[in-house]
Enzyme design. Structure first.
Site, PDB file in Angstrom:
ATOM      1  NE  ARG A  81      22.886 -66.765  26.308  1.00 57.39           N
ATOM      2  CZ  ARG A  81      23.612 -67.057  25.230  1.00 57.39           C
ATOM      3  NH1 ARG A  81      24.138 -68.270  25.081  1.00 57.39           N
ATOM      4  NH2 ARG A  81      23.827 -66.150  24.297  1.00 57.39           N
ATOM      5  CD  GLU A 107      28.343 -68.985  30.891  1.00 57.13           C
ATOM      6  OE1 GLU A 107      28.633 -68.340  29.876  1.00 57.13           O
ATOM      7  OE2 GLU A 107      27.417 -69.810  30.927  1.00 57.13           O
ATOM      8  CG  HIS A 166      29.268 -69.858  26.884  1.00 53.48           C
ATOM      9  ND1 HIS A 166      28.341 -69.036  27.497  1.00 53.48           N
ATOM     10  CD2 HIS A 166      28.816 -70.029  25.613  1.00 53.48           C
ATOM     11  CE1 HIS A 166      27.380 -68.724  26.634  1.00 53.48           C
ATOM     12  NE2 HIS A 166      27.646 -69.326  25.492  1.00 53.48           N
TER      13      HIS A 166
HETATM   14  C1  GLV Z   1      26.593 -68.166  22.375  1.00 48.42           C
HETATM   15  O1  GLV Z   1      26.204 -68.608  23.430  1.00 48.42           O
HETATM   16  C2  GLV Z   1      25.746 -67.435  21.501  1.00 48.42           C
HETATM   17  O2  GLV Z   1      24.615 -67.083  21.869  1.00 48.42           O
HETATM   18  O3  GLV Z   1      26.200 -67.163  20.377  1.00 48.42           O
END
Ligand code: GLV
Ligand code: GLV
Length: 325
Positions: free
Chosen positions: A239, A268, A287
């Site tokens: 994260r 983000e 991501h």
């Molecule tokens: C992606 O970042 C998730 O938490 O699945």
């Protein structure tokens, strides 16, 4: 009897939507961009189920606007976007999608590590942009992976899968920092549990696999970078807010650390004019660590199964607040 209503905040893979449609009255938000907070709040007013994404803030106010809500299924393993305590207090079950994205995410974190170590993105751009005029004995030098020390912050499923690749595939020594001991990693991979300072100072590669919580938010700042090797590579596929963006920018610019590879950022998305993009020693991807056909399909089915279980009044297959019965 009318079918229970479910709001799905984005078009997830069809396998999940299909399951939901067989049993529920489903509304799907079909825009590429997420619905606003206010839109979600209005949409869930009459819903019993909400299938949310990690980009959707689901807080107490939103839950109070949805008196019939029984279950929230996050289409992600992380669920820091949901106020789970508020859900528990209201008897709402919350589910996530663990396990099914572990290998895909670890594969990607490993790819990022390799790309940063061997400056692959720089090399690609160099060749593509017409700078490749000769073979350079001193050009493009990177770091070796074989036999290096990898530090894993957060030895959960994904941390273990990353460590497994590093140790079994690349003969790496594994250090880890976690609130819990991971015996399996110690026995299988010779992993050694260390304090944070040791992880920072001894890792050639430091890969983040912890969740975002008050104890990990902003964990990497100026002081932490100063403790790392000047050859160190930081990989973040967990994260964004675990790393202080400004401090990372300065550390990379001033070569306090050698490189970083980020699949997650804070904020983000990272705005396209952000200075981090100007640094050759920083790789940023949008991501996408869980973005394989297999993983995303399984996540969709798992999230749908969580919704269906919640609507039936059952415990969810993967419930993060099991105290709600
Ligand atoms: C992606 O970042 C998730 O938490 O699945
Ligand atoms: C998430 O799947 C984790 O425990 O690493």
């Amino acid at each position: 009897m009318s079918k229970p209503r479910v709001f799905v905040t984005r078009e997830i893979p069809e396998a999940g939507l299909e399951l939901l449609r067989q049993n529920c009255d489903v509304e799907v938000w079909t825009d590429l961009l997420p619905p606003s907070y206010e839109v979600i709040k209005a949409k869930v007013a009459e819903c019993e189920g909400l299938l949310s994404l990690l980009t959707d803030r689901v807080d107490a106010e939103l839950m109070d606007a949805a008196p019939k809500l029984k279950v929230i299924a996050n289409y992600a393993v992380g669920y820091d976007n949901i106020d789970v305590d508020a859900a528990t207090a209201r008897g709402i079950k919350v589910g996530n999608t663990p396990g099914v994205l572990t290998e895909a995410t670890a594969d990607f974190a490993f790819c990022l590590m390799c790309a940063a170590a061997r400056r692959i993105v720089e090399g690609v751009l160099y060749a593509r942009n017409g700078h490749w005029h000769t073979w350079e004995p001193r050009g493009h030098l990177g770091q070796e992976l074989w036999g290096a020390t990898i530090g894993i912050l957060g030895m959960g499923r994904i941390g273990y899968a990353m460590a497994y690749r590093a140790h079994r595939g690349f003969n790496m020594r594994v250090l880890y920092h976690d609130v819990r001991e991971n015996e399996h990693a110690e026995q299988n991979l010779g992993a050694q549990r260390v304090d944070l300072d040791t992880l920072l100072s001894e890792s050639d590669y430091l890969s983040i696999h912890t969740d975002l919580n008050p104890s990990t938010e902003g964990l990497f700042g100026r002081e932490e970078f100063a403790k790392m090797k000047d050859r160190a590579v930081l990989i973040n596929s967990a994260r964004g807010p675990i790393v202080q963006t400004e401090a990372l920018y300065e550390a990379l610019r001033d070569r306090v650390i050698w490189a970083a590879a980020l699949d997650v950022t804070d904020p983000e998305p990272l705005p396209s004019d952000h200075p981090l993009y100007t640094l050759p020693n920083c790789i940023i991807t949008p991501h996408i660590a869980s973005a394989t056909y297999t993983s995303r399909n399984r996540m969709a089915v798992m999230a749908a199964e969580n919704i269906l279980a919640g609507l039936r009044g059952d415990t969810l297959p993967t419930q993060v607040n099991p105290e709600v019965k």
